[in-house]
Motif scaffolding. Structure first.
Motif, PDB file in Angstrom:
ATOM      1  N   ASP A 221       0.999  -1.436  -0.126  1.00 41.95           N
ATOM      2  CA  ASP A 221       0.135   0.011  -0.132  1.00 41.95           C
ATOM      3  C   ASP A 221       1.429   0.987  -0.059  1.00 41.95           C
ATOM      4  N   LEU A 222       2.175   1.205   0.946  1.00 36.53           N
ATOM      5  CA  LEU A 222       3.011   1.840   0.703  1.00 36.53           C
ATOM      6  C   LEU A 222       3.458   2.803  -0.503  1.00 36.53           C
ATOM      7  N   GLN A 223       3.352   1.766  -1.626  1.00 31.55           N
ATOM      8  CA  GLN A 223       3.847   1.712  -2.815  1.00 31.55           C
ATOM      9  C   GLN A 223       3.001   1.782  -3.474  1.00 31.55           C
ATOM     10  N   THR A 224       2.704   1.700  -3.246  1.00 30.97           N
ATOM     11  CA  THR A 224       1.105   1.905  -4.166  1.00 30.97           C
ATOM     12  C   THR A 224       1.222   3.876  -3.972  1.00 30.97           C
ATOM     13  N   GLN A 225       0.862   4.364  -2.822  1.00 31.06           N
ATOM     14  CA  GLN A 225       0.832   5.628  -2.872  1.00 31.06           C
ATOM     15  C   GLN A 225       1.732   6.967  -3.299  1.00 31.06           C
ATOM     16  N   VAL A 226       2.689   5.633  -2.730  1.00 33.27           N
ATOM     17  CA  VAL A 226       3.720   6.660  -3.122  1.00 33.27           C
ATOM     18  C   VAL A 226       3.867   6.571  -4.533  1.00 33.27           C
ATOM     19  N   ARG A 227       3.419   6.247  -5.229  1.00 37.25           N
ATOM     20  CA  ARG A 227       3.756   6.580  -6.621  1.00 37.25           C
ATOM     21  C   ARG A 227       2.525   7.493  -6.864  1.00 37.25           C
ATOM     22  N   GLU A 228       1.501   6.950  -6.692  1.00 38.60           N
ATOM     23  CA  GLU A 228       0.451   8.318  -6.464  1.00 38.60           C
ATOM     24  C   GLU A 228       0.647   9.313  -6.028  1.00 38.60           C
TER      25      GLU A 228
END
Length: 401
Positions: free
Chosen positions: A383-390
């Motif tokens: 989830d962290l990876q996805t939000q960092v990308r967003e």
């Protein structure tokens, strides 16, 4: 790295450091011996209850929503309904925290040389400290979610799990040096944990993509062209906490109820059943697996409503190629979700079995970091990876670059 992303990461790190600091602040009125290690202070700190009461309250509210249509409608009624459910969850969490805190404080004053003045005032002050700690953690998790990066509740749980790993690894290395366990066992455990993490990453990222075709249509003065997209259905739509948390309740509550009516004296049938249903026993493993599998199906049916999805597609002019809109679409989605849930439920059942099976056979390392703990940490990182990308792809005004 953008300035917004750097600010969010800094805020999250600061909030998590504040959480770790709180785990080292002992409850007022207890004697902390100098020989206590940092990891031994945490169970006696103001954050001893962690977010468990809040998680329990959230699970109970979700259970009520599954069986009570009015609560389910409230959850789907928009922001106002969700805020009302959040208030109900918070009140229930504080009640559960007060109940747990009172029991812990009452038990602590019975322990020799732990409490300075083991009177009623200590019970009141310790209960207030523990409940206040839960309230602070709830607020802190919400601030991380709003102002930081990632889900605050999941991050706090993950940090708690990761923070306990060094002492566990040290314990096993000490056992290895003393010859209590062999190096082959340690290497085998490490390989198994890597395989568990790889399985979690694979399943949590997996989707069953249902093709959807949207026809050209007008929305006000705007003309929307026809387009093709997919309706992604997660393999594990039920999550982990509700099926695996409620399953032990489904097993233990009937036995507790029978014990309160018929008694659970030594030699009684209730006591015999209770002994076979202890964690790690074969009967508990079998019944627990069945309960997790069934609850995964029940909660997936609550999370994904094929009839609602079919109606939503029809309103937006979307159709599944080769499937008639309306009831046929709902039936098709129901079959797809059911087949997908078989895989997801089997996966959840396997994860829930890992700690219990290995504990039953004396393998405590996999028990400590297997199943749920690994799933929480891995999903938090994904989830962290996805939000960092967003955040990296979004301008400060909320417009994607």
């Amino acid at each position: 790295m953008s300035r917004e992303l750097a600010r969010r990461i800094a805020f999250t790190i600061g909030a998590l450091l504040l959480f770790r600091l709180g785990t080292q602040i002992p409850i007022a009125g207890i004697v902390v011996h100098p020989a206590f290690a940092a990891d031994r202070i945490a169970p006696l700190s103001i954050f001893s209850l962690s977010l468990i009461p809040y998680l329990t309250a959230a699970i109970l509210v979700q259970l009520v929503a599954v069986v009570w249509r009015r609560v389910r409608a409230l959850e789907r009624s928009g922001e106002a309904g969700r805020r009302k459910l959040a208030r109900i969850t918070l009140i229930l969490a504080l009640l559960l925290a007060a109940f747990q805190a009172f029991g812990i404080a009452s038990a602590m004053r019975q322990l020799p040389r732990l409490v300075v003045n083991p009177g009623d005032w200590f019970v009141v002050s310790a209960t207030a400290s523990l409940v206040g700690g839960v309230l602070v953690l709830i607020w802190l998790s919400e601030q991380i979610t709003r102002r930081g990066i990632g889900n605050g509740l999941a991050l706090i749980l993950s940090v708690s799990i990761v923070a306990s790993l060094p002492s566990e690894v040290e314990t096993f290395l000490t056992q290895l040096r003393r010859g209590a366990i062999s190096s082959n066992v340690l290497v085998g455990n490490a390989i198994l944990l890597i395989l568990i993490v790889a399985l979690i990453v694979f399943v949590e990222r997996a989707r069953r993509n249902v093709p959807v075709q949207f026809a050209a249509r007008f929305v006000g003065d705007r003309s929307l062209l026809s387009r093709s997209t997919v309706l992604p259905i997660r393999i594990n739509s039920a999550g982990y906490l509700l099926p695996v948390t409620v399953a032990p309740w489904a097993i233990s509550l009937p036995v507790a109820f029978a014990g309160s009516i018929f008694g659970a004296d030594d030699g009684s049938w209730v006591e015999a059943i209770s002994a076979h249903l202890q964690f790690g026993e074969k009967t508990h493993i079998v019944l627990g697996s069945i309960a997790v599998f069934a609850l995964a199906f029940v909660y997936t049916a609550f999370v994904i409503d094929p009839d609602h999805a079919a109606e939503s597609l029809a309103r937006q002019g979307g159709v599944i190629p080769g499937v008639t809109p309306g009831e046929a679409t709902a039936s098709y989605l129901d079959r797809v979700v059911s087949l997908t849930t078989v895989i997801g439920a089997s996966y959840l059942t396997a994860l829930s079995l890992i700690p219990e099976v290995f504990l039953a056979y004396g393998n405590a390392l996999v028990y400590k970091m297997g199943g749920g703990a690994a799933l929480i940490v891995v999903c938090t990182i994904l989830d962290l990876q996805t939000q960092v990308r967003e955040v990296s792809l979004t301008n400060p005004g909320g417009v994607r670059r």
